[in-house]
Design an enzyme around this catalytic site. Structure first.
Site, PDB file in Angstrom:
ATOM      1  N   GLU A  53      19.412  34.869   0.875  1.00  0.00           N
ATOM      2  CA  GLU A  53      18.448  33.939   0.282  1.00  0.00           C
ATOM      3  C   GLU A  53      17.018  34.345   0.618  1.00  0.00           C
ATOM      4  O   GLU A  53      16.123  34.305  -0.221  1.00  0.00           O
ATOM      5  CB  GLU A  53      18.679  32.521   0.808  1.00  0.00           C
ATOM      6  CG  GLU A  53      20.031  31.927   0.451  1.00  0.00           C
ATOM      7  CD  GLU A  53      21.123  32.246   1.464  1.00  0.00           C
ATOM      8  OE1 GLU A  53      21.126  33.351   2.042  1.00  0.00           O
ATOM      9  OE2 GLU A  53      21.983  31.384   1.655  1.00  0.00           O
ATOM     10  N   CYS A  87      17.365  29.496   6.250  1.00  0.00           N
ATOM     11  CA  CYS A  87      17.103  29.689   4.817  1.00  0.00           C
ATOM     12  C   CYS A  87      16.730  28.380   4.138  1.00  0.00           C
ATOM     13  O   CYS A  87      15.918  28.364   3.211  1.00  0.00           O
ATOM     14  CB  CYS A  87      18.305  30.338   4.145  1.00  0.00           C
ATOM     15  SG  CYS A  87      18.478  32.077   4.607  1.00  0.00           S
TER      16      CYS A  87
HETATM   17  N1  THU Z   1      24.440  34.861   5.502  1.00  0.00           N
HETATM   18  C1  THU Z   1      23.648  34.857   4.395  1.00  0.00           C
HETATM   19  O1  THU Z   1      23.212  35.909   3.928  1.00  0.00           O
HETATM   20  N2  THU Z   1      23.357  33.663   3.836  1.00  0.00           N
HETATM   21  C2  THU Z   1      23.854  32.472   4.232  1.00  0.00           C
HETATM   22  O2  THU Z   1      23.510  31.461   3.673  1.00  0.00           O
HETATM   23  C3  THU Z   1      24.824  32.414   5.334  1.00  0.00           C
HETATM   24  C4  THU Z   1      24.932  33.656   6.135  1.00  0.00           C
HETATM   25  C5  THU Z   1      24.798  36.150   6.099  1.00  0.00           C
HETATM   26  C6  THU Z   1      24.142  36.475   7.402  1.00  0.00           C
HETATM   27  C7  THU Z   1      25.120  37.460   7.997  1.00  0.00           C
HETATM   28  O3  THU Z   1      24.847  38.747   7.491  1.00  0.00           O
HETATM   29  C8  THU Z   1      26.462  37.025   7.446  1.00  0.00           C
HETATM   30  O4  THU Z   1      26.189  36.189   6.342  1.00  0.00           O
HETATM   31  C9  THU Z   1      27.321  36.272   8.446  1.00  0.00           C
HETATM   32  O5  THU Z   1      26.646  35.223   9.025  1.00  0.00           O
END
Ligand code: THU
Length: 128
Positions: A53, A87
């Site tokens: 995000e 986020c």
């Molecule tokens: N992650 C995201 O990219 N967005 C989210 O809303 C939740 C978590 C990613 C961060 C990390 O690379 C992986 O998911 C596990 O937490």
């Protein structure tokens, strides 16, 4: 299916997530109808990981986009994955009470208003 969800699912395929193996994609639509995408980008330090995000929002901002209508977030989970707390804070700063669409590759979607996912936000109104 919604083109914004398709864009988030496509962005997910670019995730750099060798540590968690949890791939996420995001797509944000600005007020001109342009779509900006992002994927999560991890780091060996783990702490320097950036979520999909924030990558999408920062890409848009750095190219001059300032007003946003909707954001779609895609992960593989059966129960669509919601944005993390950090986020939500960033989305609130730049998008306000935006529509948030959560999706998985099996066609399951859930739609929220950010205000409901992020009640009583801390923002500029407390500083100014
Ligand atoms: N992650 C995201 O990219 N967005 C989210 O809303 C939740 C978590 C990613 C961060 C990390 O690379 C992986 O998911 C596990 O937490």
């Amino acid at each position: 299916m919604d083109a914004l969800v398709d864009a988030a699912l496509e962005a997910r395929s670019h995730a750099y997530a060798p540590y968690s193996e949890f791939q996420v994609g995001a797509a944000i639509e600005d007020s001109d109808g342009r779509v900006w995408t992002g994927c999560n980008i991890e780091n060996a330090t783990l702490g320097l990981t950036v979520c999909a995000e924030r990558v999408a929002v920062f890409k848009a901002l750095s190219e001059g986009a300032r007003k946003f209508k909707r954001v779609a977030i895609a992960a593989h989970t059966e129960r669509p994955t919601p944005p993390c707390g950090a986020c939500r804070q960033i989305l609130w700063e730049f998008c306000g009470d935006i529509e948030v669409i959560l999706a998985n590759p099996h066609g399951v979607t859930e739609t929220f208003h950010l205000k409901d996912l992020f009640p009583r936000p801390f923002d500029a109104s407390f500083i100014r």
